[in-house]
Design an enzyme around this catalytic site. Structure first.
Site, PDB file in Angstrom:
ATOM      1  CG  HIS A  27      -4.935   3.300  -1.668  1.00 42.15           C
ATOM      2  ND1 HIS A  27      -4.297   1.893  -1.200  1.00 42.15           N
ATOM      3  CD2 HIS A  27      -4.801   3.355  -2.910  1.00 42.15           C
ATOM      4  CE1 HIS A  27      -3.764   1.525  -2.193  1.00 42.15           C
ATOM      5  NE2 HIS A  27      -4.195   2.325  -3.557  1.00 42.15           N
ATOM      6  N   GLY A  28      -4.347   2.902   2.081  1.00 40.10           N
ATOM      7  CA  GLY A  28      -3.572   2.019   2.794  1.00 40.10           C
ATOM      8  C   GLY A  28      -3.448   0.942   1.906  1.00 40.10           C
ATOM      9  CD  GLN A  29       0.189  -4.175   2.667  1.00 39.92           C
ATOM     10  OE1 GLN A  29      -0.562  -4.892   3.493  1.00 39.92           O
ATOM     11  NE2 GLN A  29       1.654  -4.311   2.654  1.00 39.92           N
ATOM     12  CB  SER A  30      -4.602  -2.714  -1.994  1.00 37.75           C
ATOM     13  OG  SER A  30      -3.860  -3.001  -2.996  1.00 37.75           O
TER      14      SER A  30
ATOM     15  CG  ASN B 141      -0.752  -2.074  -2.710  1.00 36.98           C
ATOM     16  OD1 ASN B 141      -1.169  -1.273  -1.795  1.00 36.98           O
ATOM     17  ND2 ASN B 141      -0.448  -1.520  -3.817  1.00 36.98           N
TER      18      ASN B 141
ATOM     19  CB  THR C 256      -3.585  -2.572  -8.739  1.00 32.95           C
ATOM     20  OG1 THR C 256      -2.728  -3.438  -7.766  1.00 32.95           O
ATOM     21  CG2 THR C 256      -4.882  -2.528  -7.844  1.00 32.95           C
ATOM     22  N   GLY C 257      -4.281  -0.860 -11.026  1.00 33.10           N
ATOM     23  CA  GLY C 257      -4.889  -0.021 -11.920  1.00 33.10           C
ATOM     24  C   GLY C 257      -6.414   0.239 -11.352  1.00 33.10           C
TER      25      GLY C 257
ATOM     26  CD  GLU D   6      -4.420   2.725  -7.684  1.00 31.55           C
ATOM     27  OE1 GLU D   6      -3.401   2.060  -8.226  1.00 31.55           O
ATOM     28  OE2 GLU D   6      -4.562   2.388  -6.521  1.00 31.55           O
TER      29      GLU D   6
ATOM     30  NE  ARG E   6       6.164  -0.675 -12.656  1.00 29.59           N
ATOM     31  CZ  ARG E   6       6.669  -1.280 -11.478  1.00 29.59           C
ATOM     32  NH1 ARG E   6       7.546  -2.333 -11.728  1.00 29.59           N
ATOM     33  NH2 ARG E   6       6.338  -0.949 -10.148  1.00 29.59           N
ATOM     34  NE  ARG E   7       9.111   3.579 -12.138  1.00 28.39           N
ATOM     35  CZ  ARG E   7       8.492   3.442 -10.957  1.00 28.39           C
ATOM     36  NH1 ARG E   7       7.101   3.862 -11.066  1.00 28.39           N
ATOM     37  NH2 ARG E   7       8.625   2.548 -10.100  1.00 28.39           N
TER      38      ARG E   7
END
Length: 233
Positions: free
Chosen positions: A68-71, A74, A81-82, A156, A185-186
């Site tokens: 998806h494009g930049q929100s 972002n 965001t989730g 997401e 996160r990782r």
């Protein structure tokens, strides 16, 4: 003995191809929670299944994965965001149109798209609509939003209590620590703290209260097999 050796090598090649296929799916689901590009890494994915225009089923279909494009969350000061339903920025809309133009230039026009899948989040759905409209070019009658199907399974990764927090907020870093934040996160199995009903971004069940990357991976792969794969063949 030579024939058995050749057969063994061919079997191993087939297994490697199969493993590569499943690896591509699981990698996609992992990347849903991370930054990506128009092609390759995926976030709240747009899935398009392309078949023959005469409606006949075929053995091979084309699957397009589109980020998806930049929100709004972002940039410029990113947040976790989730599942928060955040809209696209103007730049994000431009990115979606540009993606559609690129696909059209590669011979993938809107009339070749049988069905498109997005998450339930508006940033993914709007990206899909803009991309399809751009792929149609002057032939706007060749696409319709009726082809777009929303799947919660493509949402997401849920970031639990971190959702809505600024990623670079010193208070967040002080509260949880850099190592713990990095592992959430990782890491594959680590989960952020779950949110409760007092959280400003709380969603009632069946929405989760937090997720690991593995949780996200499982539901994305399940959504693929339950909905996307049957639409492709």
């Amino acid at each position: 003995k030579k024939n058995r050796s050749m057969a063994t090598m061919q079997t191993r090649r087939r297994r490697r191809r199969k493993l590569s296929f499943f690896s591509s799916i699981t990698t996609t689901s992992n990347m849903i929670t991370r930054k990506g590009y128009i092609f390759g890494k995926v976030k709240s994915s747009l899935f398009c299944a392309l078949r023959q225009n005469d409606g006949r089923r075929r053995d091979v279909s084309t699957l397009i994965l589109l980020r998806h494009g930049q929100s709004v969350w972002n940039s410029p000061d990113p947040r976790f965001t989730g599942w928060c339903d955040i809209p696209l920025t103007v730049k994000g809309r431009v990115e979606a149109v540009a993606a559609g133009q690129l696909l059209r230039s590669r011979g993938l026009s809107a009339d070749r798209v049988d069905v498109a899948f997005t998450s339930e989040l508006q940033r993914a759905h709007e990206t899909c609509e803009l991309a399809l409209a751009s792929m149609a070019g002057p032939d706007q009658h060749t696409w319709s939003s009726d082809r777009i199907r929303r799947l919660q399974g493509l949402n997401e990764r849920h970031y639990g209590a971190l959702q809505g927090e600024f990623k670079n907020d010193p208070k967040v870093l002080q509260t949880y620590g850099e190592e713990k934040l990095r592992s959430w996160r990782r890491g594959l199995r680590e989960k952020p703290p779950p949110m409760d009903e007092d959280h400003p971004h709380w969603l009632p069940p069946p929405a989760p209260t937090t997720e690991s990357l593995l949780d996200c991976q499982k539901r994305v792969v399940q959504a693929f097999y339950d909905h996307i794969a049957p639409a492709m063949f």
